[in-house]
Design a protein around this motif. Sequence first.
Motif, mmCIF file in Angstrom:
data_model
loop_
_atom_site.group_PDB
_atom_site.id
_atom_site.type_symbol
_atom_site.label_atom_id
_atom_site.label_comp_id
_atom_site.label_asym_id
_atom_site.label_seq_id
_atom_site.Cartn_x
_atom_site.Cartn_y
_atom_site.Cartn_z
ATOM 1 N N GLY A 1 0.805 -1.206 0.000
ATOM 2 C CA GLY A 1 0.000 0.000 0.000
ATOM 3 C C GLY A 1 0.842 1.261 0.000
ATOM 4 N N LEU A 2 1.929 1.277 0.782
ATOM 5 C CA LEU A 2 2.790 2.453 0.840
ATOM 6 C C LEU A 2 3.517 2.680 -0.479
ATOM 7 C CD1 LEU A 2 4.292 2.016 4.424
ATOM 8 C CD2 LEU A 2 2.542 3.637 3.678
ATOM 9 N N VAL A 3 3.969 1.593 -1.097
ATOM 10 C CA VAL A 3 4.629 1.718 -2.408
ATOM 11 C C VAL A 3 3.660 2.296 -3.429
ATOM 12 C CG1 VAL A 3 5.525 0.365 -4.347
ATOM 13 C CG2 VAL A 3 6.382 -0.058 -2.041
ATOM 14 N N ASN A 4 2.413 1.836 -3.395
ATOM 15 C CA ASN A 4 1.424 2.314 -4.351
ATOM 16 C C ASN A 4 1.108 3.792 -4.138
ATOM 17 O OD1 ASN A 4 -0.523 1.810 -6.492
ATOM 18 N ND2 ASN A 4 -2.098 2.044 -4.934
ATOM 19 N N VAL A 5 0.971 4.209 -2.888
ATOM 20 C CA VAL A 5 0.691 5.616 -2.598
ATOM 21 C C VAL A 5 1.873 6.497 -2.978
ATOM 22 C CG1 VAL A 5 0.305 7.261 -0.713
ATOM 23 C CG2 VAL A 5 -1.009 5.133 -0.799
ATOM 24 N N ALA A 6 3.090 6.021 -2.714
ATOM 25 C CA ALA A 6 4.281 6.810 -3.006
ATOM 26 C C ALA A 6 4.641 6.843 -4.482
ATOM 27 C CB ALA A 6 5.464 6.260 -2.207
ATOM 28 N N ARG A 7 4.015 5.968 -5.290
ATOM 29 C CA ARG A 7 4.297 5.880 -6.732
ATOM 30 C C ARG A 7 5.780 5.618 -6.986
ATOM 31 N NH1 ARG A 7 -0.786 4.844 -7.827
ATOM 32 N NH2 ARG A 7 -2.175 6.631 -7.924
ATOM 33 N N LEU A 8 6.295 4.618 -6.284
ATOM 34 C CA LEU A 8 7.691 4.224 -6.464
ATOM 35 C C LEU A 8 7.753 2.868 -7.157
ATOM 36 C CD1 LEU A 8 9.096 5.147 -2.923
ATOM 37 C CD2 LEU A 8 9.327 6.439 -5.051
ATOM 38 N N PRO A 9 8.669 2.675 -8.105
ATOM 39 C CA PRO A 9 9.814 3.537 -8.427
ATOM 40 C C PRO A 9 9.576 4.529 -9.565
ATOM 41 C CG PRO A 9 10.065 1.469 -9.554
ATOM 42 C CD PRO A 9 8.769 1.364 -8.781
ATOM 43 N N GLU A 10 8.388 4.580 -10.159
ATOM 44 C CA GLU A 10 8.203 5.431 -11.338
ATOM 45 C C GLU A 10 8.377 6.916 -11.032
ATOM 46 O OE1 GLU A 10 3.976 4.313 -9.934
ATOM 47 O OE2 GLU A 10 5.941 3.346 -10.154
ATOM 48 N N ARG A 11 8.187 7.296 -9.766
ATOM 49 C CA ARG A 11 8.416 8.686 -9.390
ATOM 50 C C ARG A 11 9.868 9.094 -9.640
ATOM 51 N NH1 ARG A 11 6.054 12.382 -5.892
ATOM 52 N NH2 ARG A 11 4.426 10.865 -5.340
ATOM 53 N N TRP A 12 10.783 8.119 -9.459
ATOM 54 C CA TRP A 12 12.200 8.397 -9.646
ATOM 55 C C TRP A 12 12.608 8.430 -11.123
ATOM 56 C CZ3 TRP A 12 13.258 4.079 -5.620
ATOM 57 C CH2 TRP A 12 13.009 4.573 -4.328
ATOM 58 N N GLY A 13 11.798 7.833 -11.968
ATOM 59 C CA GLY A 13 12.124 7.799 -13.396
ATOM 60 C C GLY A 13 10.865 7.768 -14.233
ATOM 61 N N PRO A 14 10.148 8.896 -14.332
ATOM 62 C CA PRO A 14 8.903 8.920 -15.111
ATOM 63 C C PRO A 14 9.106 8.390 -16.521
ATOM 64 C CG PRO A 14 9.155 10.967 -13.879
ATOM 65 C CD PRO A 14 10.447 10.214 -13.736
ATOM 66 N N GLY A 15 8.239 7.452 -16.910
ATOM 67 C CA GLY A 15 8.325 6.859 -18.241
ATOM 68 C C GLY A 15 9.124 5.579 -18.310
ATOM 69 N N ARG A 16 9.971 5.322 -17.334
ATOM 70 C CA ARG A 16 10.825 4.135 -17.374
ATOM 71 C C ARG A 16 10.088 2.876 -16.934
ATOM 72 N NH1 ARG A 16 16.191 5.201 -14.140
ATOM 73 N NH2 ARG A 16 16.509 3.056 -14.842
ATOM 74 N N PHE A 17 9.004 3.033 -16.190
ATOM 75 C CA PHE A 17 8.282 1.878 -15.648
ATOM 76 C C PHE A 17 6.827 1.857 -16.128
ATOM 77 C CE2 PHE A 17 11.646 3.129 -12.720
ATOM 78 C CZ PHE A 17 12.325 1.936 -12.536
ATOM 79 N N ASP A 18 6.610 2.385 -17.312
ATOM 80 C CA ASP A 18 5.237 2.487 -17.810
ATOM 81 C C ASP A 18 4.585 1.110 -17.973
ATOM 82 O OD1 ASP A 18 5.622 5.169 -17.846
ATOM 83 O OD2 ASP A 18 5.608 5.404 -20.021
ATOM 84 N N TYR A 19 5.351 0.135 -18.440
ATOM 85 C CA TYR A 19 4.781 -1.177 -18.747
ATOM 86 C C TYR A 19 5.076 -2.229 -17.672
ATOM 87 C CZ TYR A 19 3.894 0.783 -23.355
ATOM 88 O OH TYR A 19 3.433 1.567 -24.383
ATOM 89 N N TRP A 20 6.242 -2.172 -17.100
ATOM 90 C CA TRP A 20 6.639 -3.207 -16.144
ATOM 91 C C TRP A 20 7.339 -2.569 -14.940
ATOM 92 C CZ3 TRP A 20 4.122 -7.257 -17.632
ATOM 93 C CH2 TRP A 20 3.965 -7.542 -18.993
ATOM 94 N N GLY A 21 7.073 -3.115 -13.769
ATOM 95 C CA GLY A 21 7.813 -2.735 -12.575
ATOM 96 C C GLY A 21 7.335 -1.476 -11.885
ATOM 97 N N ASN A 22 6.140 -0.984 -12.209
ATOM 98 C CA ASN A 22 5.672 0.219 -11.533
ATOM 99 C C ASN A 22 5.037 -0.138 -10.185
ATOM 100 O OD1 ASN A 22 2.755 -0.284 -12.034
ATOM 101 N ND2 ASN A 22 3.300 0.095 -14.166
ATOM 102 N N SER A 23 4.665 0.898 -9.460
ATOM 103 C CA SER A 23 4.230 0.715 -8.075
ATOM 104 C C SER A 23 2.999 -0.177 -7.956
ATOM 105 C CB SER A 23 3.935 2.080 -7.448
ATOM 106 O OG SER A 23 2.941 2.778 -8.181
ATOM 107 N N HIS A 24 2.060 -0.054 -8.863
ATOM 108 C CA HIS A 24 0.844 -0.847 -8.739
ATOM 109 C C HIS A 24 1.121 -2.331 -8.965
ATOM 110 C CE1 HIS A 24 -3.488 -0.310 -8.137
ATOM 111 N NE2 HIS A 24 -3.625 -1.435 -8.815
ATOM 112 N N GLN A 25 2.009 -2.629 -9.904
ATOM 113 C CA GLN A 25 2.377 -4.033 -10.113
ATOM 114 C C GLN A 25 3.106 -4.585 -8.896
ATOM 115 O OE1 GLN A 25 4.520 -4.493 -13.787
ATOM 116 N NE2 GLN A 25 2.965 -3.399 -14.966
ATOM 117 N N ILE A 26 3.993 -3.774 -8.312
ATOM 118 C CA ILE A 26 4.704 -4.213 -7.115
ATOM 119 C C ILE A 26 3.711 -4.471 -5.984
ATOM 120 C CG2 ILE A 26 6.328 -3.485 -5.322
ATOM 121 C CD1 ILE A 26 7.841 -1.946 -7.522
#
Length: 234
Positions: free
Chosen positions: A178-203
């Motif tokens: 839940g905290l990862v999803n609210v914080a939008r990590l790791p895509e917050r650190w690299g917008p566009g780099r995790f659009d398809y795989w490895g973004n906060s919601h998938q984690i």
Amino acid sequence: MTFLSGPRLLDWASSPPHLQFNKFVLTGYRPASSGSGCLRSLFYLHNELGNIYTHGSVLYHLFMCHRGGSPVYARLLALDMCGVCLVNTLGALPIIHCTLACRPWLRPAALVGYTLLSGLAGWRALTAPSTSARLRAFGWQAGARLLVFGARGMGLGAGAPGSLPCYLRMDALALLGGLVNVARLPERWGPGRFDYWGNSHQIMHLLSVGSILQLHAGVVPDLLWAARHACPKD
């Protein structure tokens, strides 16, 4: 899996406003689609594909781009929140039942109390204006579970040896997700780099699966223990 070619995907700015909830996911949004078009998106690459295949929220993630727009999306989100609430409720009831197995005067009150609290938490989640508010809503259930875990840890409750650590890992994984999803990590650190795989919601989805597995690992021996345990007579 061999992916089919899909429709032209949209960027964040071109996607419908009700889908613009993560500004760090820049591309890969599906256009508004019919029901069959949503089903077809099971077989081509887009930014919700990983979410569809890693969690139980299949209907929400699959049909969120439906051409019915915001009203359909709101119903799907409500259905998803009901599912989360049911998992939190039905998963905890056997824990309470086993923990208070030798306290028959307290067990029914605790089961009814947790059920009523879960109803309140579900309502708050359904009416929450943001992701962080939904997480706080489910925090009521987590707090109640911690009281039960504390009772067991201090010897005020019973249960199978080894189940309590599973329950603690269960809630730790769920909280972390839940905290990862609210914080939008790791895509917050690299917008566009995790659009398809490895973004906060998938984690969050993967951590939620791990949480449910820990629940199963704790509840099964707990129920077996409760079936054969004889409480001491006063």
